[in-house]
Motif scaffolding. Sequence first.
Motif, PDB file in Angstrom:
ATOM      1  N   GLY A   1      -6.229   4.394  -0.654  1.00  0.00           N
ATOM      2  CA  GLY A   1      -6.441   5.463   0.315  1.00  0.00           C
ATOM      3  C   GLY A   1      -6.479   4.991   1.753  1.00  0.00           C
ATOM      4  O   GLY A   1      -6.269   5.793   2.664  1.00  0.00           O
ATOM      5  N   GLU A   2      -6.718   3.698   1.935  1.00  0.00           N
ATOM      6  CA  GLU A   2      -6.773   3.176   3.305  1.00  0.00           C
ATOM      7  C   GLU A   2      -5.353   3.018   3.853  1.00  0.00           C
ATOM      8  O   GLU A   2      -4.402   2.767   3.104  1.00  0.00           O
ATOM      9  N   ASN A   3      -5.209   3.148   5.165  1.00  0.00           N
ATOM     10  CA  ASN A   3      -3.902   2.940   5.793  1.00  0.00           C
ATOM     11  C   ASN A   3      -3.644   1.446   5.980  1.00  0.00           C
ATOM     12  O   ASN A   3      -4.551   0.677   6.291  1.00  0.00           O
ATOM     13  N   LEU A   4      -2.386   1.065   5.802  1.00  0.00           N
ATOM     14  CA  LEU A   4      -1.998  -0.333   5.945  1.00  0.00           C
ATOM     15  C   LEU A   4      -1.245  -0.541   7.250  1.00  0.00           C
ATOM     16  O   LEU A   4      -0.429   0.300   7.640  1.00  0.00           O
ATOM     17  N   VAL A   5      -1.523  -1.659   7.905  1.00  0.00           N
ATOM     18  CA  VAL A   5      -0.816  -2.015   9.137  1.00  0.00           C
ATOM     19  C   VAL A   5      -0.314  -3.454   8.988  1.00  0.00           C
ATOM     20  O   VAL A   5      -1.111  -4.388   8.895  1.00  0.00           O
ATOM     21  N   LEU A   6       0.996  -3.605   8.980  1.00  0.00           N
ATOM     22  CA  LEU A   6       1.610  -4.928   8.806  1.00  0.00           C
ATOM     23  C   LEU A   6       2.371  -5.276  10.079  1.00  0.00           C
ATOM     24  O   LEU A   6       3.120  -4.445  10.602  1.00  0.00           O
TER      25      LEU A   6
ATOM     26  N   THR B   1      10.973   6.565  10.180  1.00  0.00           N
ATOM     27  CA  THR B   1       9.978   7.069   9.232  1.00  0.00           C
ATOM     28  C   THR B   1      10.663   7.401   7.920  1.00  0.00           C
ATOM     29  O   THR B   1      11.782   7.911   7.899  1.00  0.00           O
ATOM     30  N   SER B   2       9.936   7.101   6.832  1.00  0.00           N
ATOM     31  CA  SER B   2      10.395   7.496   5.508  1.00  0.00           C
ATOM     32  C   SER B   2       9.160   7.764   4.654  1.00  0.00           C
ATOM     33  O   SER B   2       8.451   6.840   4.259  1.00  0.00           O
ATOM     34  N   GLY B   3       8.886   9.024   4.406  1.00  0.00           N
ATOM     35  CA  GLY B   3       7.715   9.383   3.611  1.00  0.00           C
ATOM     36  C   GLY B   3       6.428   8.883   4.238  1.00  0.00           C
ATOM     37  O   GLY B   3       6.118   9.184   5.382  1.00  0.00           O
ATOM     38  N   ARG B   4       5.686   8.071   3.497  1.00  0.00           N
ATOM     39  CA  ARG B   4       4.417   7.533   4.006  1.00  0.00           C
ATOM     40  C   ARG B   4       4.612   6.300   4.887  1.00  0.00           C
ATOM     41  O   ARG B   4       3.644   5.751   5.407  1.00  0.00           O
ATOM     42  N   LEU B   5       5.844   5.868   5.044  1.00  0.00           N
ATOM     43  CA  LEU B   5       6.129   4.659   5.822  1.00  0.00           C
ATOM     44  C   LEU B   5       6.621   5.019   7.213  1.00  0.00           C
ATOM     45  O   LEU B   5       7.434   5.933   7.394  1.00  0.00           O
ATOM     46  N   ASN B   6       6.108   4.267   8.180  1.00  0.00           N
ATOM     47  CA  ASN B   6       6.573   4.402   9.561  1.00  0.00           C
ATOM     48  C   ASN B   6       6.653   3.009  10.153  1.00  0.00           C
ATOM     49  O   ASN B   6       5.704   2.225  10.052  1.00  0.00           O
ATOM     50  N   ALA B   7       7.808   2.688  10.744  1.00  0.00           N
ATOM     51  CA  ALA B   7       7.975   1.384  11.379  1.00  0.00           C
ATOM     52  C   ALA B   7       8.300   1.582  12.846  1.00  0.00           C
ATOM     53  O   ALA B   7       9.136   2.421  13.199  1.00  0.00           O
ATOM     54  N   SER B   8       7.648   0.820  13.686  1.00  0.00           N
ATOM     55  CA  SER B   8       7.918   0.867  15.120  1.00  0.00           C
ATOM     56  C   SER B   8       8.559  -0.432  15.565  1.00  0.00           C
ATOM     57  O   SER B   8       8.405  -1.471  14.912  1.00  0.00           O
ATOM     58  N   LEU B   9       9.273  -0.345  16.674  1.00  0.00           N
ATOM     59  CA  LEU B   9       9.930  -1.531  17.227  1.00  0.00           C
ATOM     60  C   LEU B   9       9.743  -1.565  18.735  1.00  0.00           C
ATOM     61  O   LEU B   9      10.041  -0.584  19.432  1.00  0.00           O
TER      62      LEU B   9
ATOM     63  N   LEU C   1       4.732  -2.103  10.653  1.00  0.00           N
ATOM     64  CA  LEU C   1       4.959  -1.194   9.532  1.00  0.00           C
ATOM     65  C   LEU C   1       3.630  -0.566   9.157  1.00  0.00           C
ATOM     66  O   LEU C   1       2.655  -1.275   8.877  1.00  0.00           O
ATOM     67  N   TYR C   2       3.591   0.761   9.180  1.00  0.00           N
ATOM     68  CA  TYR C   2       2.401   1.510   8.786  1.00  0.00           C
ATOM     69  C   TYR C   2       2.661   2.172   7.433  1.00  0.00           C
ATOM     70  O   TYR C   2       3.698   2.806   7.243  1.00  0.00           O
ATOM     71  N   ILE C   3       1.736   2.017   6.521  1.00  0.00           N
ATOM     72  CA  ILE C   3       1.815   2.712   5.245  1.00  0.00           C
ATOM     73  C   ILE C   3       0.561   3.576   5.145  1.00  0.00           C
ATOM     74  O   ILE C   3      -0.560   3.072   5.110  1.00  0.00           O
ATOM     75  N   ALA C   4       0.775   4.881   5.105  1.00  0.00           N
ATOM     76  CA  ALA C   4      -0.358   5.805   5.096  1.00  0.00           C
ATOM     77  C   ALA C   4      -0.879   5.992   3.670  1.00  0.00           C
ATOM     78  O   ALA C   4      -0.121   5.974   2.701  1.00  0.00           O
ATOM     79  N   ALA C   5      -2.194   6.191   3.595  1.00  0.00           N
ATOM     80  CA  ALA C   5      -2.849   6.544   2.321  1.00  0.00           C
ATOM     81  C   ALA C   5      -2.358   5.646   1.187  1.00  0.00           C
ATOM     82  O   ALA C   5      -1.716   6.107   0.235  1.00  0.00           O
ATOM     83  N   SER C   6      -2.676   4.372   1.279  1.00  0.00           N
ATOM     84  CA  SER C   6      -2.139   3.388   0.335  1.00  0.00           C
ATOM     85  C   SER C   6      -2.515   3.711  -1.111  1.00  0.00           C
ATOM     86  O   SER C   6      -3.566   4.328  -1.402  1.00  0.00           O
ATOM     87  N   GLN C   7      -1.620   3.279  -2.009  1.00  0.00           N
ATOM     88  CA  GLN C   7      -1.798   3.482  -3.455  1.00  0.00           C
ATOM     89  C   GLN C   7      -1.641   2.137  -4.159  1.00  0.00           C
ATOM     90  O   GLN C   7      -0.988   1.235  -3.630  1.00  0.00           O
ATOM     91  N   PRO C   8      -2.203   1.980  -5.357  1.00  0.00           N
ATOM     92  CA  PRO C   8      -2.029   0.712  -6.082  1.00  0.00           C
ATOM     93  C   PRO C   8      -0.562   0.316  -6.250  1.00  0.00           C
ATOM     94  O   PRO C   8      -0.229  -0.863  -6.250  1.00  0.00           O
ATOM     95  N   GLY C   9       0.318   1.304  -6.359  1.00  0.00           N
ATOM     96  CA  GLY C   9       1.751   1.023  -6.479  1.00  0.00           C
ATOM     97  C   GLY C   9       2.365   0.434  -5.229  1.00  0.00           C
ATOM     98  O   GLY C   9       3.501  -0.041  -5.272  1.00  0.00           O
ATOM     99  N   ASP C  10       1.637   0.432  -4.128  1.00  0.00           N
ATOM    100  CA  ASP C  10       2.125  -0.191  -2.897  1.00  0.00           C
ATOM    101  C   ASP C  10       1.895  -1.701  -2.899  1.00  0.00           C
ATOM    102  O   ASP C  10       2.343  -2.393  -1.987  1.00  0.00           O
TER     103      ASP C  10
END
Lengths: 109, 116
Positions: A16-21, A58-66, A75-84
């Motif tokens: 459920g936490e957002n990921l920032v890579l 942007t693609s679904g829960r993924l957003n990448a900035s440059l 790379l931002y992944i919103a509302a993370s899931q175990p499958g991520d």
Amino acid sequence: KQEVTQIPAALSVPEGENLVLNCSFTDSAIYNLQWFRQDPGKGLTSLLLIQSSQREQTSGRLNASLDKSSGRSTLYIAASQPGDSATYLCAVSPPELSFGAGTTVTVRA
Amino acid sequence: DVKVTQSSRYLVKRTGEKVFLECVQDMDHENMFWYRQDPGLGLRLIYFSYDVKMKEKGDIPEGYSVSREKKERFSLILESASTNQTSMYLCASSLSVGAGGIYEQYFGPGTRLTVT
């Protein structure tokens, strides 16, 4: 020679936490930047490609900035899931790809 | 969907053997690439090709050669396999854009080669 760095090397978050890579590169003269996902023992799956003239994709829960001028992509992944859970790699081109070492993500259920 | 296939998922060879790794793509891509991936070293480019019968050295070409006789097929050859060539080998392909750029790269599933 282009050098690509990814920080952190590993990341563990609860579901459920957002990921920032983060991805940084040394030469701003790039054609594009690509984010990939790799599952253990498998090949790479392309997630997003950002052309040098673009600021984000942007693609679904993924957003990448440059930000070319500062040599950074996020790379931002919103509302993370175990499958991520996987290793995420960024790569820049020109003309062939230079890869970062990746960030290994674990999403805890 | 773009499909990149590699001839073997797992391969075990003996030191000194000649090894062929095959890669085939079905999307008429001009560019094809061979990488190896090792823990702690990430992905490193071995060779790439922008067209049939054309090849360019990447970062670590020593001990390897390639062949591209047809547009859809790119072969990596280990002339005399050594234990330090034990690795995961990944093939990729992409379209070209102008001025020598490349577009999105698509990867195969990889071949895990063990040389004993």
